[in-house]
Design a protein around this motif. Structure first.
Motif, PDB file in Angstrom:
ATOM      1  N   VAL A  55     -23.705  62.846  16.843  1.00  0.00           N
ATOM      2  CA  VAL A  55     -24.679  63.538  17.683  1.00  0.00           C
ATOM      3  C   VAL A  55     -24.583  65.046  17.478  1.00  0.00           C
ATOM      4  O   VAL A  55     -25.585  65.734  17.291  1.00  0.00           O
ATOM      5  CB  VAL A  55     -24.464  63.193  19.168  1.00  0.00           C
ATOM      6  CG1 VAL A  55     -25.315  64.102  20.063  1.00  0.00           C
ATOM      7  CG2 VAL A  55     -24.826  61.737  19.435  1.00  0.00           C
ATOM      8  N   PHE A  61     -32.799  65.004  13.283  1.00  0.00           N
ATOM      9  CA  PHE A  61     -33.737  64.859  14.394  1.00  0.00           C
ATOM     10  C   PHE A  61     -34.694  66.047  14.436  1.00  0.00           C
ATOM     11  O   PHE A  61     -35.901  65.889  14.608  1.00  0.00           O
ATOM     12  CB  PHE A  61     -32.950  64.748  15.698  1.00  0.00           C
ATOM     13  CG  PHE A  61     -33.694  64.023  16.786  1.00  0.00           C
ATOM     14  CD1 PHE A  61     -33.853  62.649  16.742  1.00  0.00           C
ATOM     15  CD2 PHE A  61     -34.230  64.708  17.859  1.00  0.00           C
ATOM     16  CE1 PHE A  61     -34.529  61.969  17.739  1.00  0.00           C
ATOM     17  CE2 PHE A  61     -34.900  64.046  18.868  1.00  0.00           C
ATOM     18  CZ  PHE A  61     -35.051  62.674  18.805  1.00  0.00           C
ATOM     19  N   LEU A 233     -27.449  60.929  28.542  1.00  0.00           N
ATOM     20  CA  LEU A 233     -27.932  61.212  27.190  1.00  0.00           C
ATOM     21  C   LEU A 233     -27.776  59.924  26.390  1.00  0.00           C
ATOM     22  O   LEU A 233     -26.658  59.450  26.172  1.00  0.00           O
ATOM     23  CB  LEU A 233     -27.130  62.338  26.540  1.00  0.00           C
ATOM     24  CG  LEU A 233     -27.450  62.616  25.070  1.00  0.00           C
ATOM     25  CD1 LEU A 233     -28.876  63.124  24.917  1.00  0.00           C
ATOM     26  CD2 LEU A 233     -26.457  63.624  24.481  1.00  0.00           C
ATOM     27  N   THR A 234     -28.891  59.336  25.996  1.00  0.00           N
ATOM     28  CA  THR A 234     -28.879  58.105  25.211  1.00  0.00           C
ATOM     29  C   THR A 234     -29.388  58.408  23.807  1.00  0.00           C
ATOM     30  O   THR A 234     -30.426  59.048  23.643  1.00  0.00           O
ATOM     31  CB  THR A 234     -29.763  57.025  25.857  1.00  0.00           C
ATOM     32  OG1 THR A 234     -29.203  56.650  27.109  1.00  0.00           O
ATOM     33  CG2 THR A 234     -29.849  55.788  24.974  1.00  0.00           C
ATOM     34  N   THR A 235     -28.662  57.936  22.817  1.00  0.00           N
ATOM     35  CA  THR A 235     -29.030  58.182  21.423  1.00  0.00           C
ATOM     36  C   THR A 235     -29.109  56.848  20.689  1.00  0.00           C
ATOM     37  O   THR A 235     -28.232  55.992  20.845  1.00  0.00           O
ATOM     38  CB  THR A 235     -27.996  59.094  20.735  1.00  0.00           C
ATOM     39  OG1 THR A 235     -27.816  60.284  21.508  1.00  0.00           O
ATOM     40  CG2 THR A 235     -28.471  59.478  19.338  1.00  0.00           C
ATOM     41  N   ILE A 244     -30.235  59.253  13.417  1.00  0.00           N
ATOM     42  CA  ILE A 244     -30.718  59.165  14.781  1.00  0.00           C
ATOM     43  C   ILE A 244     -32.224  58.902  14.788  1.00  0.00           C
ATOM     44  O   ILE A 244     -33.003  59.636  14.167  1.00  0.00           O
ATOM     45  CB  ILE A 244     -30.404  60.462  15.552  1.00  0.00           C
ATOM     46  CG1 ILE A 244     -28.881  60.601  15.708  1.00  0.00           C
ATOM     47  CG2 ILE A 244     -31.066  60.460  16.922  1.00  0.00           C
ATOM     48  CD1 ILE A 244     -28.432  61.879  16.387  1.00  0.00           C
ATOM     49  N   ARG A 247     -33.983  59.583  21.183  1.00  0.00           N
ATOM     50  CA  ARG A 247     -33.124  60.282  22.135  1.00  0.00           C
ATOM     51  C   ARG A 247     -33.796  60.310  23.495  1.00  0.00           C
ATOM     52  O   ARG A 247     -34.996  60.616  23.610  1.00  0.00           O
ATOM     53  CB  ARG A 247     -32.857  61.703  21.646  1.00  0.00           C
ATOM     54  CG  ARG A 247     -32.110  62.593  22.636  1.00  0.00           C
ATOM     55  CD  ARG A 247     -31.691  63.881  21.984  1.00  0.00           C
ATOM     56  NE  ARG A 247     -30.631  63.625  21.019  1.00  0.00           N
ATOM     57  CZ  ARG A 247     -30.516  64.279  19.860  1.00  0.00           C
ATOM     58  NH1 ARG A 247     -31.400  65.186  19.521  1.00  0.00           N
ATOM     59  NH2 ARG A 247     -29.516  64.002  19.049  1.00  0.00           N
ATOM     60  N   ASN A 265     -38.050  61.732  26.568  1.00  0.00           N
ATOM     61  CA  ASN A 265     -37.773  60.760  25.524  1.00  0.00           C
ATOM     62  C   ASN A 265     -38.473  61.194  24.239  1.00  0.00           C
ATOM     63  O   ASN A 265     -39.652  61.568  24.262  1.00  0.00           O
ATOM     64  CB  ASN A 265     -38.271  59.376  25.963  1.00  0.00           C
ATOM     65  CG  ASN A 265     -38.200  58.353  24.845  1.00  0.00           C
ATOM     66  OD1 ASN A 265     -37.200  58.258  24.163  1.00  0.00           O
ATOM     67  ND2 ASN A 265     -39.264  57.601  24.666  1.00  0.00           N
TER      68      ASN A 265
END
Length: 308
Positions: A55, A61, A233-235, A244, A247, A265
């Protein structure tokens, strides 16, 4: 001080049709991932630090937004603003065709509709939230997203507030200096902040076919809301490449200077060997002294990517 706080909190920017009497519409900010089962960490030889390192080190990203320069596509932008009773008081809808011909970008508005309280008398947006949405997600073809720009998080303490904003969105988990009372709370993987979070792993499918890992960083239930700014925080990682793909971030804070509650999102789409933005959704409120409270939501869908 007032201007510093106002600009610093511009990261709560951003931005779906109806009339002014309708109640608030909050776009779906849930990542498009179907979870199969919990991950057995030992069998996959992965641990929390592997995901954290990925991350923090990620650049793909942000680069996905730069990649748009090379393609044509269609974008639908839906933005709603709200009054203090959460009734819609402004609407912006754009359907835009983007093409690049002879190295020059062309924007063609297929649909352009505005309703309600959108602009000031001077032609600027009523809400700073919407103005910053325009800057971040509609400026992908200008110098702010060229290949020579520093990546978010590399600007240092003297970077502009727009740079800080990009860091918060595209490089979460890094410390962002210059935001009063909050700078240290953005560094959720640092030694001081790790104690407030726990980690959750799962695996699943993204877009019905791509095998992925889902890595969640979630505030511990016992932790006070005022000890953290980022609640979740979701990845989403492509299991095959560890790139990635998505997110989700949930940020909330309240003290004597400001009050905000934001969920956002961002999802990417693999196309032609690259990652490209596919969905951006936001819902949130924020308030600082001497300024009108801002409430807004938005949904951006980008599709039909093709070579020009």
């Amino acid at each position: 001080m007032k201007n510093t706080i106002f600009l610093a909190l511009s990261f709560l920017l951003l931005a779906c049709s109806s009339n002014a009497q309708q109640r608030r519409f909050n776009p779906d900010t849930v990542l498009t991932v179907v979870i199969d089962s919990a991950v057995n960490i030992r069998s996959h030889r992965l641990n929390a630090q592997d995901f954290i390192d990925a991350v923090v080190a990620d650049t793909g990203f942000y680069k996905a937004f730069r990649n748009m320069k090379r393609y044509g596509f269609t974008a639908e932008n839906n933005i709603y603003t709200y009054d203090k009773n959460n009734k819609i008081d402004g609407e912006i809808y754009r359907k835009v065709k983007h093409t690049t011909i002879g190295g020059k970008h062309k924007t063609e508005y297929l649909v352009k509709q505005d309703k309600g309280n959108v602009y000031k008398k001077n032609g600027k947006y009523q809400l700073y939230t919407v103005e910053m949405f325009d800057y971040i997600f509609n400026n992908a073809y200008n110098s702010d997203f060229t290949h020579t720009d520093p990546l978010p998080g590399s600007e240092g303490k003297n970077g502009s507030y727009k740079d800080k904003l990009k860091t918060l969105i595209f490089s979460p988990g890094r410390k962002v200096t210059g935001i009063p009372f909050l700078s240290g709370k953005t560094e959720i993987f640092g030694n001081d902040m790790r104690q407030y979070y726990y980690y959750e792993f799962a695996r699943g499918k993204y877009l019905d076919s791509i095998p992925v890992y889902r890595f969640k960083v979630i505030k511990k239930p016992s932790v006070s809301d005022n000890d953290v700014m980022i609640r979740e925080l979701t990845t989403i990682f492509d299991m095959r490449t560890f790139k990635i793909l998505g997110r989700y971030v949930d940020m909330k804070y309240n003290n004597f200077l400001f009050d905000f509650d934001v969920k956002m999102n961002i999802e990417l789409l693999p196309y032609n060997g690259e990652l490209l933005p596919a969905k951006i959704s936001y819902q949130g409120n924020w308030n600082v002294p001497f300024h009108k409270e801002e409430r807004a939501s938005f949904l951006i869908l980008q599709k039909d990517y093709h070579h020009n």
